[in-house]
Scaffold this motif. Structure first.
Motif, PDB file in Angstrom:
ATOM      1  N   TYR A 316      -0.592  -9.835   5.432  1.00 42.87           N
ATOM      2  CA  TYR A 316       0.676  -9.602   6.128  1.00 42.87           C
ATOM      3  C   TYR A 316       0.564  -8.303   6.933  1.00 42.87           C
ATOM      4  CZ  TYR A 316       3.015 -13.015   3.033  1.00 42.87           C
ATOM      5  OH  TYR A 316       3.395 -14.145   2.347  1.00 42.87           O
ATOM      6  N   THR A 317       0.952  -8.362   8.183  1.00 52.21           N
ATOM      7  CA  THR A 317       0.834  -7.199   9.062  1.00 52.21           C
ATOM      8  C   THR A 317       2.071  -6.321   8.925  1.00 52.21           C
ATOM      9  OG1 THR A 317       1.711  -8.558  10.868  1.00 52.21           O
ATOM     10  CG2 THR A 317      -0.682  -8.310  10.713  1.00 52.21           C
ATOM     11  N   LEU A 318       2.120  -5.606   7.815  1.00 48.58           N
ATOM     12  CA  LEU A 318       3.232  -4.705   7.518  1.00 48.58           C
ATOM     13  C   LEU A 318       2.680  -3.344   7.130  1.00 48.58           C
ATOM     14  CD1 LEU A 318       5.361  -7.133   5.299  1.00 48.58           C
ATOM     15  CD2 LEU A 318       5.834  -6.496   7.675  1.00 48.58           C
ATOM     16  N   ASP A 319       3.381  -2.296   7.515  1.00 46.64           N
ATOM     17  CA  ASP A 319       2.899  -0.949   7.253  1.00 46.64           C
ATOM     18  C   ASP A 319       2.954  -0.569   5.784  1.00 46.64           C
ATOM     19  OD1 ASP A 319       2.453  -0.654   9.921  1.00 46.64           O
ATOM     20  OD2 ASP A 319       4.227   0.581  10.314  1.00 46.64           O
ATOM     21  N   ASN A 320       3.757  -1.279   4.981  1.00 42.02           N
ATOM     22  CA  ASN A 320       3.918  -0.910   3.570  1.00 42.02           C
ATOM     23  C   ASN A 320       3.119  -1.804   2.634  1.00 42.02           C
ATOM     24  OD1 ASN A 320       5.568  -3.128   4.122  1.00 42.02           O
ATOM     25  ND2 ASN A 320       7.043  -2.595   2.540  1.00 42.02           N
ATOM     26  N   ILE A 321       2.141  -2.541   3.173  1.00 44.66           N
ATOM     27  CA  ILE A 321       1.283  -3.369   2.329  1.00 44.66           C
ATOM     28  C   ILE A 321      -0.176  -3.088   2.682  1.00 44.66           C
ATOM     29  CG2 ILE A 321       1.349  -5.378   3.879  1.00 44.66           C
ATOM     30  CD1 ILE A 321       1.417  -7.119   1.320  1.00 44.66           C
ATOM     31  N   VAL A 322      -0.999  -2.885   1.650  1.00 42.02           N
ATOM     32  CA  VAL A 322      -2.412  -2.590   1.873  1.00 42.02           C
ATOM     33  C   VAL A 322      -3.270  -3.589   1.109  1.00 42.02           C
ATOM     34  CG1 VAL A 322      -2.155  -0.151   2.409  1.00 42.02           C
ATOM     35  CG2 VAL A 322      -2.362  -0.851   0.038  1.00 42.02           C
ATOM     36  N   ALA A 323      -4.370  -3.968   1.728  1.00 40.79           N
ATOM     37  CA  ALA A 323      -5.295  -4.945   1.158  1.00 40.79           C
ATOM     38  C   ALA A 323      -6.522  -4.222   0.625  1.00 40.79           C
ATOM     39  CB  ALA A 323      -5.703  -5.963   2.211  1.00 40.79           C
ATOM     40  N   ILE A 324      -6.915  -4.560  -0.610  1.00 43.66           N
ATOM     41  CA  ILE A 324      -8.004  -3.854  -1.277  1.00 43.66           C
ATOM     42  C   ILE A 324      -9.187  -4.796  -1.486  1.00 43.66           C
ATOM     43  CG2 ILE A 324      -8.635  -2.412  -3.230  1.00 43.66           C
ATOM     44  CD1 ILE A 324      -6.215  -1.420  -1.553  1.00 43.66           C
ATOM     45  N   GLY A 325     -10.330  -4.399  -0.947  1.00 43.01           N
ATOM     46  CA  GLY A 325     -11.575  -5.093  -1.218  1.00 43.01           C
ATOM     47  C   GLY A 325     -12.330  -4.398  -2.331  1.00 43.01           C
ATOM     48  N   SER A 326     -13.443  -4.999  -2.758  1.00 43.43           N
ATOM     49  CA  SER A 326     -14.187  -4.480  -3.904  1.00 43.43           C
ATOM     50  C   SER A 326     -15.583  -4.042  -3.480  1.00 43.43           C
ATOM     51  CB  SER A 326     -14.296  -5.563  -4.986  1.00 43.43           C
ATOM     52  OG  SER A 326     -14.956  -5.062  -6.125  1.00 43.43           O
ATOM     53  N   ILE A 327     -16.045  -2.965  -4.114  1.00 38.82           N
ATOM     54  CA  ILE A 327     -17.374  -2.440  -3.820  1.00 38.82           C
ATOM     55  C   ILE A 327     -18.179  -2.328  -5.112  1.00 38.82           C
ATOM     56  CG2 ILE A 327     -16.693  -0.011  -4.046  1.00 38.82           C
ATOM     57  CD1 ILE A 327     -18.522   0.551  -1.624  1.00 38.82           C
ATOM     58  N   ASN A 328     -19.469  -2.529  -4.999  1.00 38.19           N
ATOM     59  CA  ASN A 328     -20.396  -2.296  -6.109  1.00 38.19           C
ATOM     60  C   ASN A 328     -21.133  -1.006  -5.806  1.00 38.19           C
ATOM     61  OD1 ASN A 328     -22.850  -2.244  -7.670  1.00 38.19           O
ATOM     62  ND2 ASN A 328     -22.472  -4.390  -8.177  1.00 38.19           N
ATOM     63  N   TYR A 329     -20.762   0.072  -6.510  1.00 37.89           N
ATOM     64  CA  TYR A 329     -21.309   1.377  -6.144  1.00 37.89           C
ATOM     65  C   TYR A 329     -22.776   1.499  -6.513  1.00 37.89           C
ATOM     66  CZ  TYR A 329     -21.734   3.611 -10.711  1.00 37.89           C
ATOM     67  OH  TYR A 329     -22.138   3.967 -11.969  1.00 37.89           O
ATOM     68  N   THR A 330     -23.234   0.748  -7.537  1.00 37.64           N
ATOM     69  CA  THR A 330     -24.636   0.862  -7.940  1.00 37.64           C
ATOM     70  C   THR A 330     -25.562   0.267  -6.891  1.00 37.64           C
ATOM     71  OG1 THR A 330     -24.549  -1.228  -9.174  1.00 37.64           O
ATOM     72  CG2 THR A 330     -24.039   0.796 -10.380  1.00 37.64           C
ATOM     73  N   GLN A 331     -25.067  -0.706  -6.140  1.00 44.25           N
ATOM     74  CA  GLN A 331     -25.864  -1.340  -5.091  1.00 44.25           C
ATOM     75  C   GLN A 331     -25.562  -0.765  -3.716  1.00 44.25           C
ATOM     76  OE1 GLN A 331     -25.123  -5.539  -5.402  1.00 44.25           O
ATOM     77  NE2 GLN A 331     -25.947  -5.692  -7.468  1.00 44.25           N
ATOM     78  N   ASN A 332     -24.656   0.201  -3.661  1.00 46.61           N
ATOM     79  CA  ASN A 332     -24.255   0.784  -2.387  1.00 46.61           C
ATOM     80  C   ASN A 332     -23.885  -0.280  -1.364  1.00 46.61           C
ATOM     81  OD1 ASN A 332     -24.566   3.369  -3.293  1.00 46.61           O
ATOM     82  ND2 ASN A 332     -26.617   3.639  -2.459  1.00 46.61           N
ATOM     83  N   ALA A 333     -23.051  -1.223  -1.795  1.00 48.31           N
ATOM     84  CA  ALA A 333     -22.681  -2.329  -0.913  1.00 48.31           C
ATOM     85  C   ALA A 333     -21.351  -2.905  -1.351  1.00 48.31           C
ATOM     86  CB  ALA A 333     -23.755  -3.425  -0.955  1.00 48.31           C
ATOM     87  N   ILE A 334     -20.711  -3.606  -0.438  1.00 47.23           N
ATOM     88  CA  ILE A 334     -19.515  -4.337  -0.812  1.00 47.23           C
ATOM     89  C   ILE A 334     -19.894  -5.382  -1.843  1.00 47.23           C
ATOM     90  CG2 ILE A 334     -19.755  -6.047   1.038  1.00 47.23           C
ATOM     91  CD1 ILE A 334     -16.683  -5.997   1.284  1.00 47.23           C
ATOM     92  N   ALA A 335     -19.022  -5.636  -2.797  1.00 51.66           N
ATOM     93  CA  ALA A 335     -19.316  -6.608  -3.850  1.00 51.66           C
ATOM     94  C   ALA A 335     -19.590  -7.974  -3.230  1.00 51.66           C
ATOM     95  CB  ALA A 335     -18.148  -6.690  -4.821  1.00 51.66           C
ATOM     96  N   SER A 336     -20.507  -8.710  -3.839  1.00 54.15           N
ATOM     97  CA  SER A 336     -20.957  -9.975  -3.264  1.00 54.15           C
ATOM     98  C   SER A 336     -19.831 -10.983  -3.089  1.00 54.15           C
ATOM     99  CB  SER A 336     -22.059 -10.587  -4.136  1.00 54.15           C
ATOM    100  OG  SER A 336     -21.564 -10.835  -5.455  1.00 54.15           O
ATOM    101  N   PHE A 337     -18.787 -10.896  -3.938  1.00 59.02           N
ATOM    102  CA  PHE A 337     -17.696 -11.870  -3.894  1.00 59.02           C
ATOM    103  C   PHE A 337     -16.547 -11.428  -3.004  1.00 59.02           C
ATOM    104  CE2 PHE A 337     -17.252  -8.985  -7.484  1.00 59.02           C
ATOM    105  CZ  PHE A 337     -16.020  -8.413  -7.209  1.00 59.02           C
TER     106      PHE A 337
END
Length: 418
Positions: A316-337
């Motif tokens: 939703y394109t609203l200023d009061n909503i944020v979308a969170i993705g996941s990262i795998n810090y041990t692989q220094n990359a965004i999580a595969s899923f």
């Protein structure tokens, strides 16, 4: 937040933690006697997990303010409604209408939208939580006395709502009451002999928000563990159960749950769920009406580019909503899923192979954007208690205190900000 975001900038939230560990465990004396590995439901067919299944004979009707019961009844008769459903105890703003067989649901929706007294319409649909645990919740249940023991004597600081599968209080410490205490001006749910204690179960229509899936409990533990790590104690949590033991809900149930949530003085709502397909336009409208509430949402676990494949409500394109993705810090990359998208995913956080512990020395290794979102919720709560009490100022703090990284594939991102 979509309109506020810097192009191709993603934030990863891991502040003031040397080495950025993926452990939420701080009690070195605890030795796990149970270890459960929980992974996203990406092994299941996507159309069974994330894609909304639209009803062919139901619609959600939003009434205009002040419409009489007589006019509502006339409208139901005009459109041959065979059954209708109201939200539990909190609002008469919306209803669900069921029609007979052979109805043209698209045409009916369009016609009803033009009626006097009707503010809007929406499709009814079902969907599953992104990280539903397939009934991995506890089996011993909980009584009202147990729930009451977790209610704070007085609300302080920031109030966080978690719309999810509920809470299994058997997995929390009795020495730490954290539930929201309904205030004198709150509109309480009451059905028969059931009276709201703190929060409400919109699946079973009662005051017991027992988690028979497990997802909501882990999300809540993730928030509380992070708040403890950040030395934040002046908070309370309002638990709203909107998903059943399989992690499934309907658009109507979700909207009723949301309208109940905003009846209390909430500052942050954790929404670790999502779907594809039908947008749910009324939920978007309700969120837009509450600009000072920060809505933290998970971005999804299908490795989709949400710029192209829209994921709700995170997109939703609203200023009061944020979308969170996941990262795998041990692989220094965004999580595969993890879903991604330069313009549709606002932050990255730790949500891959994360350890969460409960009060019974049970440890859970979890992966999913559902578990990345609560860390951002906790960080936002910290900023709130530091005086940043609007959604805009909390977001500003999240951006300002991030860390600049550049290790993610250029196919997905040009820049990462921690």
């Amino acid at each position: 937040m979509k309109s506020m975001k810097f192009s191709y900038h993603i934030l990863i939230i891991c502040f003031f933690i040397l080495g950025c560990t993926n452990e939420d465990i701080h009690d070195e004396q605890l030795v796990p006697d149970v270890y459960n590995k929980i992974t996203p439901n990406t092994s299941n067919p996507k159309n069974l997990i994330n894609y909304a299944r639209k009803s062919s004979k139901e619609l959600i009707i939003e009434y205009q303010t002040g419409i009489s019961e007589n006019l509502k009844d006339s409208l139901r008769k005009k459109y041959h409604v065979i059954r209708y459903e109201k939200c539990d105890c909190t609002t008469d703003r919306i209803e669900k209408w069921e029609f007979g067989r052979g109805i043209n649901i698209e045409g009916e929706k369009e016609d009803i939208s033009e009626e006097g007294g009707v503010e809007g319409t929406d499709y009814e649909f079902t969907f599953y939580n992104d990280d539903a645990i397939n009934g991995n919740g506890g089996s011993q249940g909980q009584n009202n006395n147990l729930i009451s023991s977790y209610i704070k004597s007085q609300n302080t600081g920031v109030t966080i709502a978690i719309i999810d599968t509920g809470i299994d209080f058997n997995k929390f410490s009795l020495n730490h009451p954290f539930l929201y205490n309904p205030e004198s001006n709150d509109v309480l749910c009451e059905i028969g002999k059931e009276i709201e204690l703190s929060g409400w179960d919109f699946i079973n229509h009662d005051a017991n928000v027992y988690d028979d899936n497990g997802h909501g409990t882990l999300v809540t533990l993730r928030v509380i563990n992070k708040l403890r790590e950040e030395n934040v104690t002046d908070y309370q949590i309002l638990s709203i159960k909107a998903f059943n033991h399989l992690g499934k809900t309907t658009n109507f149930t979700l909207q009723c749950s949301y309208l109940k949530t905003i009846k209390s003085p909430i500052s942050i709502i954790n929404m670790s769920f999502g779907w594809y397909g039908t947008s749910g336009n009324l939920l978007r409208k309700f969120i837009s009406e509450n600009p000072d509430i920060l809505h933290i949402t998970s971005s999804g676990n299908n490795e989709y580019n949400n710029d192209n494949t829209i994921h709700y409500p995170s997109s939703y394109t609203l200023d009061n909503i944020v979308a969170i993705g996941s990262i795998n810090y041990t692989q220094n990359a965004i999580a595969s899923f993890s879903n991604y998208g330069p313009f549709s995913v606002d932050f990255l956080s730790f949500g891959d192979l994360i350890s969460i512990h409960d009060n019974n020395y049970n440890y859970y290794e979890v992966s999913g954007t559902s578990y990345a979102a609560p860390l951002v919720t906790a960080k936002s709560a910290k900023y709130y208690t530091n005086g940043y009490t609007t959604s805009a100022t909390m977001l500003n703090q999240l951006e300002t205190n991030g860390t600049n990284l550049s290790f993610v594939s250029e196919i997905k991102y040009n820049l990462l900000i921690e």
